[in-house]
Scaffold this active site. Structure first.
Site, PDB file in Angstrom:
ATOM      1  N   ASP A  99       0.888  -1.171  -0.051  1.00 29.28           N
ATOM      2  CA  ASP A  99       0.123   0.073   0.018  1.00 29.28           C
ATOM      3  C   ASP A  99       0.931   1.243   0.016  1.00 29.28           C
ATOM      4  O   ASP A  99       2.051   1.069   0.321  1.00 29.28           O
ATOM      5  CB  ASP A  99      -0.913  -0.181   1.163  1.00 29.28           C
TER       6      ASP A  99
HETATM    7  C1  BGC Z   1      -5.349   3.288  -0.167  1.00 32.69           C
HETATM    8  C2  BGC Z   1      -5.159   2.174  -1.261  1.00 32.69           C
HETATM    9  C3  BGC Z   1      -4.971   2.889  -2.548  1.00 32.69           C
HETATM   10  C4  BGC Z   1      -3.804   3.695  -2.745  1.00 32.69           C
HETATM   11  C5  BGC Z   1      -3.552   4.533  -4.006  1.00 32.69           C
HETATM   12  C6  BGC Z   1      -3.709   4.024  -0.147  1.00 32.69           C
HETATM   13  O1  BGC Z   1      -3.838   5.040   0.575  1.00 32.69           O
HETATM   14  O2  BGC Z   1      -5.135   2.616   1.094  1.00 32.69           O
HETATM   15  O3  BGC Z   1      -6.433   1.541  -1.326  1.00 32.69           O
HETATM   16  O4  BGC Z   1      -5.153   2.217  -3.655  1.00 32.69           O
HETATM   17  O5  BGC Z   1      -3.710   4.731  -1.462  1.00 32.69           O
HETATM   18  O6  BGC Z   1      -4.316   5.564  -4.178  1.00 32.69           O
END
Ligand code: BGC
Length: 704
Positions: A274
């Site tokens: 993530d």
């Molecule tokens: C989120 C993800 C997301 C990623 C990219 C993160 O903060 O938890 O779900 O895909 O950002 O935007």
């Protein structure tokens, strides 16, 4: 059929796809496509394609260490177009990933905005969710990306979770079926990414909290939907979660990323972290099996190169990660991107799909004295009330936020349906003039609930985070009370992404509708339902408690939380508590009866057949649900658990035969002592009905 069907990617993909098509076209109503696949056609995820592996060997043999490491991280922190890239290798002709967000719509420019995941969960319509995935996959490809960062398939442990709206609900089986359908749809065009692996369920503390649980709880409650994504949907990417699991960050958790995901489930593709705060230290991440760091090279990149060069990191681990990345790219043909025309983005078909999903997602919670549908009302008799009634309210302001095109608000939908302007009060605190105007109205539609200010992904500087309460604001409650004193018929429409408690005021209203965040055409669907153009068929994918204290604790300040085996309806049943609205509940404008339950078992599955009759006066759909209980089990079990469901459309007065099926394997429990699954020899109970607390028919079956 999908674009991977013609290539040698391992037999599992093709067989699941065929089974899916058969499921859509088949005359028999099977419990779900995924279950069919699981019973008769389990994909072989351990099989590798020799041609692909040989190409990977060839590339690995030619790549420098720097080129390998360049495959393992993103290259832009905040790309202007929201497409997060990893590097292309131009020398060898290896394309990079292009990742884009989107559980509720593709987050590049203006695209179709669908109802949020929780609303789609309320449809219980697997085929429809497949079509949503297929549409989002096509829009992702049209916008030049090749990985859609969806679905969010974290189990909803507690409805206060800020990102509740992104997932499908509180139940393992229901979540698995919806997630598998979405992934299979997306992967007709691009890769899907199952996120956030695993046990991501609190926002405020998400970057550091440790979710602690025993192995049985992990395997039975927090992982089965990811397992289904791997084994049934052949998902092409998995995103590790920010949080820790049993004290170890998920991106550094070898038990999760290697022992379970790869060794037990046979996952062959890559895991990405993530974003930004999802990685910590280089060696444990590499050793755990994290392949791609996103969105930049904080712990990979030069640190990996240096570690291999000074002998502190094993180059074999780098090779394994790069092998998985390259295998993914070859398997999903990233070098031959599908040419999807821009015209598919927000096409009339996709808009119509968004409308259909919004229709099926509406859950009718109360309908006293058949107050709904509204008939014979003129615009001048109707008042539409509340600050949300004409507000664009599509969901949170987090990563799943997409740019709305044109949006139909509740007021716009109602005005269009009435072909005239109702009395509109666009605020939540009534003035004396409002009260005077309302006194002559016949029907009030009060739109209240939540917005991105109340719930959403927790991003510094943006609204969102976990909810402080499951109830409505004092202002919204007072508005409902006052309107119900002034107007003969009060219909309350709730917007929000999760459970909203209603006990303090529900006695005052005549009708109550859960409308979620209904996407770009939500207002149209709502108006059509209120005026009876179709019968509501949505069912709650979560439990609404009487009091929020009835649920498991939700502590978003703690750095460590202990997760027990029970939550949602399983916990409410176990504690013997009353519920406001049970899991699986939702009213119809018609009425249904089930009869003639027959239970049989074959080698791998339990099959139920029954008759479903629409005993009312209008065509409608009902969701038949089957729950299993385990009397005499050697271990503590839920009183009942959902094992199969089917949404069935039945004309007024007609009966249909319904067949539900579930694999015997879904009855097993995880035995911590032997570290394996146990299928007990028991006389299992099965109940079939219309919610977890409304089981009309009972039977039993023996599994030996
Ligand atoms: C989120 C993800 C997301 C990623 C990219 C993160 O903060 O938890 O779900 O895909 O950002 O935007």
């Amino acid at each position: 059929m999908g674009r991977w069907d013609t290539q040698a990617v391992g037999s599992g993909v093709r067989r699941v796809s065929r089974s899916l098509l058969g499921c859509f076209l088949g005359a028999v109503l099977l419990a779900s496509c995924g279950e069919d696949a699981e019973v008769v056609d389990k994909p072989d995820n351990t099989g590798l394609d020799p041609a692909i592996e040989s190409q990977v060997d060839d590339w690995l043999g030619q790549m420098t260490l720097e080129e390998k490491v360049a495959q393992m991280h993103g290259t832009e922190l905040l790309p202007a177009d929201r497409i997060y890239p990893t590097a292309d290798n131009e020398r060898l002709g290896i394309p990079g990933f292009r990742m884009v967000d989107g559980p509720r719509g593709v987050a590049v420019g203006q695209t179709t905005t669908f109802p949020v995941g929780m609303a789609r969960g309320a449809t219980w319509d697997i085929e429809l969710e497949y079509r949503v995935g297929e549409a989002m996959g096509a829009e992702t490809a049209a916008r030049g990306a090749n990985v859609l960062l969806a679905p969010t398939i974290n189990i909803l442990r507690h409805p206060a979770w800020g990102r509740a709206q992104e997932t499908y609900g509180e139940d393992v089986h229901h979540l698995s079926r919806m997630g598998v359908a979405f992934i299979q749809g997306v992967q007709q065009h691009v890769l899907a990414s199952a996120k956030h692996f695993a046990a991501n369920s609190i926002e405020e503390s998400r970057f550091q909290v440790s979710a602690n649980m025993d192995e049985r709880t992990l395997r039975e409650i927090y992982l089965p939907h990811f397992e289904a994504a791997v084994k049934e949907a052949n998902v092409g990417s998995v995103m590790s979660a920010y949080n820790k699991l049993n004290g170890e960050y998920c991106a550094e958790n070898r038990h999760l990323l290697t022992e379970i995901l790869r060794e037990d489930w046979g996952y062959k593709y890559f895991v990405e972290s993530d974003w930004v705060f999802g990685t910590h230290e280089t060696p444990p991440s590499l050793q755990a099996g994290l392949d791609v760091e996103m969105p930049k090279d904080k712990i990979y990149g030069q640190r990996l190169v240096d570690g291999v060069n000074d002998g502190s990191l094993d180059v074999k681990l780098v090779d394994e990660a790069v092998r998985r990345i390259l295998r993914t790219k070859l398997t999903f043909k990233l070098d031959q991107p599908e040419q999807v025309p821009e015209s598919v983005v927000a096409s009339p078909e996709h808009r119509a799909l968004a409308l259909q999903v919004a229709r099926e997602s509406l859950v009718l919670l109360e309908n006293k004295h058949a107050a709904l549908p509204l008939t014979n009302t003129t615009p001048s008799e109707v008042a539409v009330i509340g600050g949300l009634s004409d507000t664009i309210n599509l969901g949170d302001a987090g990563s799943s936020n997409n740019d709305p095109l044109d949006v139909v608000t509740p007021l716009a939908g109602i005005s269009a349906r009435l072909k005239g302007a109702p009395l509109h009060i666009d605020h939540d605190v009534l003035t004396t003039a409002d009260e005077t105007a309302l006194a002559s109205q016949k029907v009030a539609i009060v739109v209240v609930g939540l917005t991105k200010e109340d719930e959403g992904e927790s991003i510094p500087g943006r609204p969102g985070g976990d909810r402080e309460t499951l109830g409505l604001s004092a202002e919204h409650q007072a508005l409902i009370t006052r309107v119900s004193e002034l107007v003969e018929t009060t219909i309350v429409v709730l917007e929000g992404g999760s459970a909203i408690t209603v006990a303090p005021w529900v006695d005052q209203v005549d009708g109550l509708v859960m409308a979620w965040y209904g996407g770009m055409n939500g207002g149209t669907a709502l108006a059509e339902m209120l005026w009876g153009d179709f019968s509501p068929s949505g069912k709650l994918p979560l439990s609404v408690p009487v009091n929020e204290q009835d649920l498991v604790p939700f502590d978003n300040q703690a750095d460590s939380v202990d997760y027990g085996y029970f939550h949602g309806y399983r916990q409410l049943d176990d504690d013997g508590l009353e519920v406001q609205y049970p899991f699986g509940y939702g009213l119809s404008y018609s009425s249904f009866e089930v009869s003639d339950l027959q239970v049989s078992t074959n080698k791998g599955a339990v099959a139920l057949t029954l008759t479903l009759k629409n005993t009312g006066g209008v065509d409608a759909a009902e969701v038949v649900q089957a729950y299993v209980g385990y009397p005499g089990s050697a271990v503590e079990r839920a009183q009942r658990e959902l094992k199969a469901f089917q949404r069935v459309e039945v004309s007024a007065g007609q009966s249909v035969q319904v067949e539900l099926q579930f694999p015997k394997g879904s009855l097993r429990y995880w035995d911590t002592a032997s570290a394996g699954w146990v299928l007990e020899d028991l006389e299992y109970e099965v109940g079939v009905g219309f919610s977890s607390r409304d089981l009309k028919l009972n039977g039993s079956f023996r599994v030996k």
